[in-house]
Every structure is written in C-alpha cells, then in structure tokens.
Design a protein around this motif. Structure first.
Motif, PDB file in Angstrom:
ATOM      1  N   THR A 242       0.830  -1.191   0.000  1.00 13.75           N
ATOM      2  CA  THR A 242       0.000   0.000   0.000  1.00 13.75           C
ATOM      3  C   THR A 242       0.868   1.247   0.000  1.00 13.75           C
ATOM      4  N   THR A 243       0.470   2.231  -0.795  1.00 12.23           N
ATOM      5  CA  THR A 243       1.108   3.543  -0.740  1.00 12.23           C
ATOM      6  C   THR A 243       0.316   4.402   0.229  1.00 12.23           C
ATOM      7  N   THR A 244       0.940   4.811   1.315  1.00 13.31           N
ATOM      8  CA  THR A 244       0.294   5.633   2.326  1.00 13.31           C
ATOM      9  C   THR A 244       0.774   7.067   2.178  1.00 13.31           C
ATOM     10  N   VAL A 245      -0.166   7.971   1.932  1.00 15.40           N
ATOM     11  CA  VAL A 245       0.144   9.394   1.783  1.00 15.40           C
ATOM     12  C   VAL A 245      -0.399  10.117   3.010  1.00 15.40           C
ATOM     13  N   VAL A 246       0.500  10.789   3.739  1.00 11.38           N
ATOM     14  CA  VAL A 246       0.120  11.554   4.922  1.00 11.38           C
ATOM     15  C   VAL A 246       0.256  13.032   4.581  1.00 11.38           C
ATOM     16  N   LEU A 247      -0.847  13.769   4.655  1.00 12.84           N
ATOM     17  CA  LEU A 247      -0.869  15.185   4.314  1.00 12.84           C
ATOM     18  C   LEU A 247      -1.003  16.013   5.589  1.00 12.84           C
ATOM     19  N   ASP A 248      -0.034  16.895   5.808  1.00 13.73           N
ATOM     20  CA  ASP A 248      -0.065  17.808   6.946  1.00 13.73           C
ATOM     21  C   ASP A 248      -1.022  18.955   6.610  1.00 13.73           C
ATOM     22  N   THR A 249      -2.125  19.063   7.358  1.00 15.31           N
ATOM     23  CA  THR A 249      -3.149  20.070   7.048  1.00 15.31           C
ATOM     24  C   THR A 249      -2.992  21.352   7.855  1.00 15.31           C
ATOM     25  N   ARG A 250      -1.986  21.435   8.697  1.00 16.15           N
ATOM     26  CA  ARG A 250      -1.724  22.710   9.370  1.00 16.15           C
ATOM     27  C   ARG A 250      -0.994  23.629   8.394  1.00 16.15           C
ATOM     28  N   ASP A 251      -1.423  24.871   8.310  1.00 12.75           N
ATOM     29  CA  ASP A 251      -0.887  25.824   7.323  1.00 12.75           C
ATOM     30  C   ASP A 251      -0.976  25.218   5.915  1.00 12.75           C
ATOM     31  N   LEU A 252      -2.154  24.686   5.609  1.00 13.42           N
ATOM     32  CA  LEU A 252      -2.355  23.973   4.350  1.00 13.42           C
ATOM     33  C   LEU A 252      -2.247  24.935   3.173  1.00 13.42           C
ATOM     34  N   THR A 253      -1.529  24.497   2.134  1.00 15.08           N
ATOM     35  CA  THR A 253      -1.415  25.272   0.898  1.00 15.08           C
ATOM     36  C   THR A 253      -1.882  24.413  -0.264  1.00 15.08           C
ATOM     37  N   GLU A 254      -2.252  25.093  -1.361  1.00 17.03           N
ATOM     38  CA  GLU A 254      -2.706  24.349  -2.533  1.00 17.03           C
ATOM     39  C   GLU A 254      -1.608  23.462  -3.125  1.00 17.03           C
ATOM     40  N   PRO A 255      -0.336  23.928  -3.213  1.00 17.26           N
ATOM     41  CA  PRO A 255       0.705  23.014  -3.724  1.00 17.26           C
ATOM     42  C   PRO A 255       0.854  21.746  -2.900  1.00 17.26           C
ATOM     43  N   ALA A 256       0.620  21.833  -1.585  1.00 16.26           N
ATOM     44  CA  ALA A 256       0.713  20.635  -0.751  1.00 16.26           C
ATOM     45  C   ALA A 256      -0.377  19.640  -1.105  1.00 16.26           C
ATOM     46  N   VAL A 257      -1.608  20.121  -1.274  1.00 16.61           N
ATOM     47  CA  VAL A 257      -2.704  19.227  -1.652  1.00 16.61           C
ATOM     48  C   VAL A 257      -2.454  18.666  -3.042  1.00 16.61           C
ATOM     49  N   ASP A 258      -1.961  19.499  -3.954  1.00 21.43           N
ATOM     50  CA  ASP A 258      -1.674  19.038  -5.314  1.00 21.43           C
ATOM     51  C   ASP A 258      -0.607  17.941  -5.307  1.00 21.43           C
ATOM     52  N   ARG A 312       1.177   7.435  13.501  1.00 23.23           N
ATOM     53  CA  ARG A 312       1.046   6.340  14.468  1.00 23.23           C
ATOM     54  C   ARG A 312       0.037   5.308  13.990  1.00 23.23           C
ATOM     55  N   LEU A 313      -1.040   5.770  13.344  1.00 20.06           N
ATOM     56  CA  LEU A 313      -2.085   4.862  12.913  1.00 20.06           C
ATOM     57  C   LEU A 313      -1.814   4.229  11.553  1.00 20.06           C
ATOM     58  N   ARG A 338      11.126   2.275  10.089  1.00 26.74           N
ATOM     59  CA  ARG A 338      11.319   0.825  10.176  1.00 26.74           C
ATOM     60  C   ARG A 338      10.057   0.052   9.814  1.00 26.74           C
ATOM     61  N   ARG A 339       8.908   0.703   9.850  1.00 24.79           N
ATOM     62  CA  ARG A 339       7.646   0.012   9.560  1.00 24.79           C
ATOM     63  C   ARG A 339       7.325  -0.028   8.080  1.00 24.79           C
ATOM     64  N   PHE A 340       8.058   0.733   7.272  1.00 21.66           N
ATOM     65  CA  PHE A 340       7.773   0.822   5.844  1.00 21.66           C
ATOM     66  C   PHE A 340       8.987   0.409   5.031  1.00 21.66           C
ATOM     67  N   ASP A 341       8.719  -0.036   3.810  1.00 21.63           N
ATOM     68  CA  ASP A 341       9.816  -0.406   2.927  1.00 21.63           C
ATOM     69  C   ASP A 341      10.599   0.826   2.474  1.00 21.63           C
ATOM     70  N   ARG A 342       9.896   1.949   2.341  1.00 21.54           N
ATOM     71  CA  ARG A 342      10.567   3.184   1.952  1.00 21.54           C
ATOM     72  C   ARG A 342       9.750   4.365   2.432  1.00 21.54           C
ATOM     73  N   VAL A 343      10.446   5.411   2.887  1.00 29.51           N
ATOM     74  CA  VAL A 343       9.793   6.605   3.401  1.00 29.51           C
ATOM     75  C   VAL A 343      10.330   7.813   2.641  1.00 29.51           C
ATOM     76  N   LEU A 344       9.394   8.608   2.097  1.00 28.97           N
ATOM     77  CA  LEU A 344       9.740   9.838   1.392  1.00 28.97           C
ATOM     78  C   LEU A 344       9.000  11.002   2.031  1.00 28.97           C
ATOM     79  N   CYS A 345       9.607  12.189   1.944  1.00 23.06           N
ATOM     80  CA  CYS A 345       8.977  13.394   2.454  1.00 23.06           C
ATOM     81  C   CYS A 345       9.011  14.467   1.375  1.00 23.06           C
ATOM     82  N   VAL A 346       7.833  14.855   0.901  1.00 23.65           N
ATOM     83  CA  VAL A 346       7.733  15.986  -0.022  1.00 23.65           C
ATOM     84  C   VAL A 346       7.666  17.238   0.844  1.00 23.65           C
ATOM     85  N   TYR A 347       8.735  18.032   0.815  1.00 25.29           N
ATOM     86  CA  TYR A 347       8.891  19.146   1.739  1.00 25.29           C
ATOM     87  C   TYR A 347       8.698  20.468   1.007  1.00 25.29           C
ATOM     88  N   LEU A 348       7.740  21.282   1.469  1.00 21.65           N
ATOM     89  CA  LEU A 348       7.433  22.567   0.843  1.00 21.65           C
ATOM     90  C   LEU A 348       7.800  23.753   1.722  1.00 21.65           C
TER      91      LEU A 348
END
Length: 376
Positions: A242-258, A312-313, A338-348
C-alpha cells in the motif's frame, strides 16, 4: 408564522412585476408633485406627476405579462482540476407569441453573482450564452439558483423568476504525472496482478460490466440477472504494498494538496492500493480509485492536527509519503521508517531539511515535483 408569510411574499413577488428602487422613487416623487401642485395652485407639478405615473403604468404593462420560456443551464464539466476551464451553458427559448426584450440572467457562482444581458428574443427564438466559471479555489462551488429578470426600458419595474435547481462544481487538486512510488519489493515494480497472486491474497474490489476477454468464472450471475447486463467481479491482490500518503493540514497550501494528490493518483492509476491520511479525517479503505481520491482531496481543509497521530495509525508496509511544510513534522517520519519499505517526504517549507532514513524531496511548487521525484 413570520417565516411562512415571508415565503408566501417571496413566491408572490416572483409571479408579479414589482417596482424597482427607481420605480418607488418615481411613485413617491409623483405623489409629492401632485401634493405640491394642489397646495400651491400651480398646474406644472401636476403635469410632471402625471407623466411619472404614466411612465409607471407603461412599465408595469411592459413587465406584467408572464413570459413563456424554456430555460436550461448546464455546467460542464462538473469536476475539473484547479485552474482548468469550466463553463456554464445557458439556453433560453421563447415559447410565447410575442418577442421579448429586456431579459437579464443572474446566476450565483459561489459568493459572487454573474449577470448577462440577453439579446432580444423573437417569437420561437433561441439564445445560447456561455460564460466561464472560476476554478481558482479548490472545493465545492455552488452554482445557482439561476434567475431571469425582465425589466422595462426605464428600469422602473422588473419581474424575477427562478429556473431549475442549483448545481455544484467540484474543483479538484491539480496533478502531475509521476512514476509509481517504490516499495523496495520486486513484485511492486512489475504492477498489480491477480492471476499469480499467492493463495488467499486475492479479494473482491467491485463489480463492473463484462468486456471481451474477461474470465467467465468471475461473472456475478445474480447481479447480471438483476441489471440485465453481464457483470463480473473485479479482484485485487491484497498482498500488494500500500502507498500511504500523509498530508499535513496545518498551514495547508494548494501546492501541498496538489502534491499529495499527484502521488496518490500515480499509485492508484497503476492499480496499487492507496491510503490518504490527514490529521483531522479518518482514512478510507485502501482502494486504487483515482476519482475517489481526487474527490476526497478536493474537500480537504486546513486543520489543527499534525501528522503524529496519522503516522502512528498508518499501517506498515509499502511506501510512506509525507507531505508537509514543517521541519518538525518532517522529522517525525524518521520514527516510523522501520515500519515501511521506503519513506519519502515531499517538503514545501523554507530551508534545507535532512531526516535520517528518509528521502526528502524539497519543492516550492507542483511543477518542481516531477524533477525532484525523478525515475524511481
């Protein structure tokens, strides 16, 4: 009781011609002129007052007949990426025996109102008008109600009538094409399959119409009999990462949602399960449905929850992609690597960020994402 009276009054004003502010002013001025002429004994004010009343009578005669119209407004498309074109197409047909002039269409679009002056409608005539809808704001944009206003040439009276029902334009996030997020497992790179899946890992996903080449063993006969169309079971391999996408909604911007939408849609269109998590909403099932993902992300709003609870969830395995502009939130991804095969962070966010065990992809706009993502 007061609300009922107001509703009755509103319906009545839509059925009859009413005076505009200019019309009420003309009526009041005519009354004052008559009074002044009578009191002072001058005929001139009475003549002016008579002219005003005659103008009001002519205006009422102009707008009093109820026009026979066939009005239809269509919004196309009903779902559109942010910034793409969407239009409303208005068709007005005159079904009456007389030509109509002075028609004006008023259509509410979100918080604003769009006004269009319609050309003269001859008997049996049809007018088609197209006007653009703003798609710069993501989310649900109500369109309507549509009102047709007929006013006299002097603007003294008008008749208003609503047509049709309001509709909703859904503005989705923008997306860019990306390779499938890797999981680090070989079969993830080869694409989803159910034919060679390990025993017990193939699960039911949905029903769809039969197409030539489908395995007849997957035909769902009960649904086929009920709908009159041959339906087959669509299966997915539950063992796919499964690809899990976690979106930080604090100070949400349109590029982050995109960016979150682009990553989720890339995996979903390749047929892999996708789960999108935010700090203020529960996660839906991890199904490869690009349309459902875009519909959900179209409605995401800024929230107060960070990414600690979603991380956490988040169910382990596959890829984790965190989208955030906060360096502190980006650092939290190291705690779950350690819980995932690979972890990436799209940083804006501002400045460089380095997180041990996490591939950080710094971007300032959505257009930077494909280059930062690269072939994966």
């Amino acid at each position: 009781m007061a609300k009922a009276r107001f509703a009755v009054a509103a319906r009545w004003t839509r059925r009859v011609a009413v005076l505009t502010p200019l019309g009420w002013g003309t009526l009041a001025g005519s009354v004052l002129l008559y009074a002044a002429g009578f009191a002072l004994g001058y005929p001139e004010p009475a003549v002016l007052a008579t002219g005003g009343l005659l103008a009001l009578a002519a205006a009422l005669a102009w707008t009093a007949p109820r026009p026979r119209l066939d009005v239809h407004r269509e919004v196309t498309p009903l779902k559109v990426p942010r910034g793409d074109a969407a239009v409303a197409v208005l068709n007005v047909s005159n079904l009456g025996r007389r030509a109509l002039s002075g028609l004006r269409a008023q259509d509410r679009i979100g918080a604003s109102e769009h006004t269009i002056d319609l050309p003269r409608l001859p008997r049996g005539g049809v007018r088609t008008v197209t006007y653009p809808l703003s798609t710069q704001i993501r989310g649900e944009i109500p369109v309507g109600p549509l009102r047709l206003v007929r006013a006299d040439p002097f603007g003294l009276t008008r008749r208003v009538r609503e047509y049709g029902l309001p509709t909703t334009l859904l503005v989705r996030p923008r997306t860019v094409a990306l390779p499938v997020p890797p999981s680090g497992r070989a079969h993830h790179l080869e694409g989803p399959t159910s034919d060679n899946a390990p025993s017990g890992t193939v699960t039911f996903h949905t029903l769809r119409e039969y197409v030539v080449g489908d395995d007849l063993r997957h035909v769902h006969w009960r649904s086929s009999a009920r709908t009159g169309t041959l339906m087959v079971r669509q299966l997915i391999d539950a063992s796919l990462p499964t690809t899990t996408v976690v979106l930080d909604t604090r100070d949400l911007t349109e590029p982050a949602v995109d960016a979150a939408a682009s990553v989720a849609v890339a995996a979903a269109r390749a047929g892999f399960p996708v789960r999108v998590l935010t700090g203020d909403a529960p996660a839906p099932g991890a199904k490869p449905d690009p349309d459902a993902l875009l519909d959900r992300l179209a409605l995401v709003t800024a929230g107060h929850g960070g990414v600690a609870e979603p991380l956490r969830l988040a169910r382990g395995g596959g890829s984790l992609v965190l989208v955030t502009a906060d360096p502190a939130e980006a650092a939290r991804a190291a705690g779950v690597r350690r819980r995932f095969d690979r972890v990436l962070c799209v940083y804006l966010g501002p400045g460089p960020v380095s997180v041990p065990g996490v591939t950080v992809l710094p971007i300032t706009s959505l257009d930077d994402l494909p280059l930062a993502w690269g072939p994966r």
